[in-house]
Design an enzyme around this catalytic site. Structure first.
Site, short mmCIF file in Angstrom:
data_model
loop_
_atom_site.label_atom_id
_atom_site.label_comp_id
_atom_site.label_asym_id
_atom_site.label_seq_id
_atom_site.Cartn_x
_atom_site.Cartn_y
_atom_site.Cartn_z
N LYS A 122 0.73 -0.70 0.18
CA LYS A 122 -0.29 0.28 0.20
C LYS A 122 1.06 1.01 0.19
CE LYS A 122 -3.58 -2.79 -0.63
NZ LYS A 122 -4.30 -3.01 -1.72
N ARG A 135 2.82 12.99 -15.30
CA ARG A 135 1.97 12.70 -16.49
C ARG A 135 0.79 13.75 -17.08
NH1 ARG A 135 -0.73 7.36 -16.85
NH2 ARG A 135 -0.80 7.06 -18.98
N LYS A 137 -2.79 13.17 -15.71
CA LYS A 137 -4.07 12.94 -15.44
C LYS A 137 -4.47 13.19 -14.44
CE LYS A 137 -2.52 10.14 -19.29
NZ LYS A 137 -2.97 10.44 -20.65
N HIS A 145 -9.75 8.58 -5.18
CA HIS A 145 -8.41 7.08 -5.48
C HIS A 145 -7.33 7.65 -4.51
CE1 HIS A 145 -4.92 6.84 -7.57
NE2 HIS A 145 -4.54 7.58 -6.95
N HIS A 148 -9.01 6.42 -1.04
CA HIS A 148 -8.51 4.91 -0.71
C HIS A 148 -6.26 4.83 -0.05
CE1 HIS A 148 -8.53 0.59 -1.51
NE2 HIS A 148 -7.08 0.79 -2.10
N LYS A 202 -12.59 -3.40 -18.64
CA LYS A 202 -12.40 -1.43 -17.64
C LYS A 202 -13.59 -1.58 -16.67
CE LYS A 202 -11.38 3.41 -17.65
NZ LYS A 202 -11.25 4.76 -18.34
#
Length: 299
Positions: A122, A135, A137, A145, A148, A202
């Site tokens: 983790k 990147r 993104k 996200h 978590h 996906k």
């Protein structure tokens, strides 16, 4: 100041009296603060990283991502194997509800070791977000996200420090199996456009993750009912954490697939298509083609 000192004394007393003695000396297990510091650095990167990258070109990290995702897929496969051997197929181990065996029994220690690897994975997975930042993104860095990734290392540090094994086997092994699939998907995605035809699943990854959380929720609830000796506080913590993930992942699934398909439905049913056809019929395209044909005939 006195209150803070009292709190620290309670923390030291808890980590001394309640700790799993088998984990003494294991990497990062002596204190929670290195893990907390790592998560805080992670949150700083999440907050300030996109701002620092705003005027810089995105990094091209395809080769790095291929290696990274491949290694995490292998690590997840290793953990699944270890959980299967030390828990799922272990004679006398209760799959319904198992208390922690704090003895030096080789299989119990083996289960504790793979729990540590799960915790450590983790920390490694915090790089998922760092790569998103580098990147550029930003759309991938959602609250779900970050929530978590920032909570799992601390929760599993406590799990390994105090209850390395027992009932915790279920959530860790299921999550490791899901991560085999997840990092396989990321691996194929990082390998370039030629792999897109293999990424049709996906949408099902989110469904698999939701099934995972429901399975852990049900299993933990049953464990609480059986009351086999696994600490109730940790089971309640598992239960609450799974509920939060079910809510957040369900919302993500709805927004990404159901709500999105509803919004795009009018386009498929003719609003954009009709507009395009009207343009063609009214001469924006067809007249040009027709005029071209007429000119060709005249010539």
């Amino acid at each position: 100041m006195a209150a803070f000192t009292a709190l620290m004394d309670k923390y030291k007393s808890a980590t001394t009296d309640l700790r799993d003695l088998r984990t003494d000396g294991w990497f990062l297990m002596e204190s929670v603060w290195p893990t907390v510091a790592t998560v805080l650095v992670y949150l700083v990167i999440v907050t300030w990283g996109p701002r620092l990258m705003s005027n810089r070109p995105a990094f091209q990290l395809n080769n790095v991502l291929v290696a990274y995702n491949f290694c995490l897929m292998l690590l997840s496969m290793y953990m699944v194997f270890e959980f299967v051997v030390s828990a799922w197929l272990r004679p006398g181990f209760s799959l319904a509800c198992q208390a922690v065996d704090y003895s030096s029994d080789p299989m119990s220690v083996r289960l504790a070791h793979v729990c540590w690897w799960f915790y450590f994975s983790k920390l490694i997975e915090l790089l998922d977000t760092v790569f998103f930042v580098l990147r550029k993104k930003g759309s991938q860095i959602s609250f779900l996200h970050v929530y978590h990734h920032s909570t799992m290392p601390i929760l599993w540090w406590a799990g390994v420090k105090f209850v390395a094994g027992g009932e915790g086997y279920f959530s860790a092994s299921i999550n490791s199996f899901v991560h085999v699939l997840m990092y396989l998907y990321y691996l194929l995605s990082a390998m370039g456009p030629s792999m897109r035809k293999y990424l049709w699943w996906k949408k099902y990854m989110t469904s698999i993750q939701l099934v995972q959380f429901w399975a852990i929720l049900i299993h933990t609830s049953y464990s609480i009912y059986l009351n086999c000796g696994y600490p109730l506080g940790y089971n309640i913590g598992f239960l609450s954490y799974m509920i939060s993930h079910i809510v957040l992942f369900s919302n993500f699934y709805y927004q990404a697939y159901i709500n999105k398909s509803h919004h795009s439905a009018p386009l498929k049913n003719g609003s954009a298509k009709t507009k395009h056809q009207n343009g063609v019929m009214n001469g924006t395209v067809k007249s040009g083609v027709t005029n071209g044909k007429l000119r060709k005939r005249i010539e």
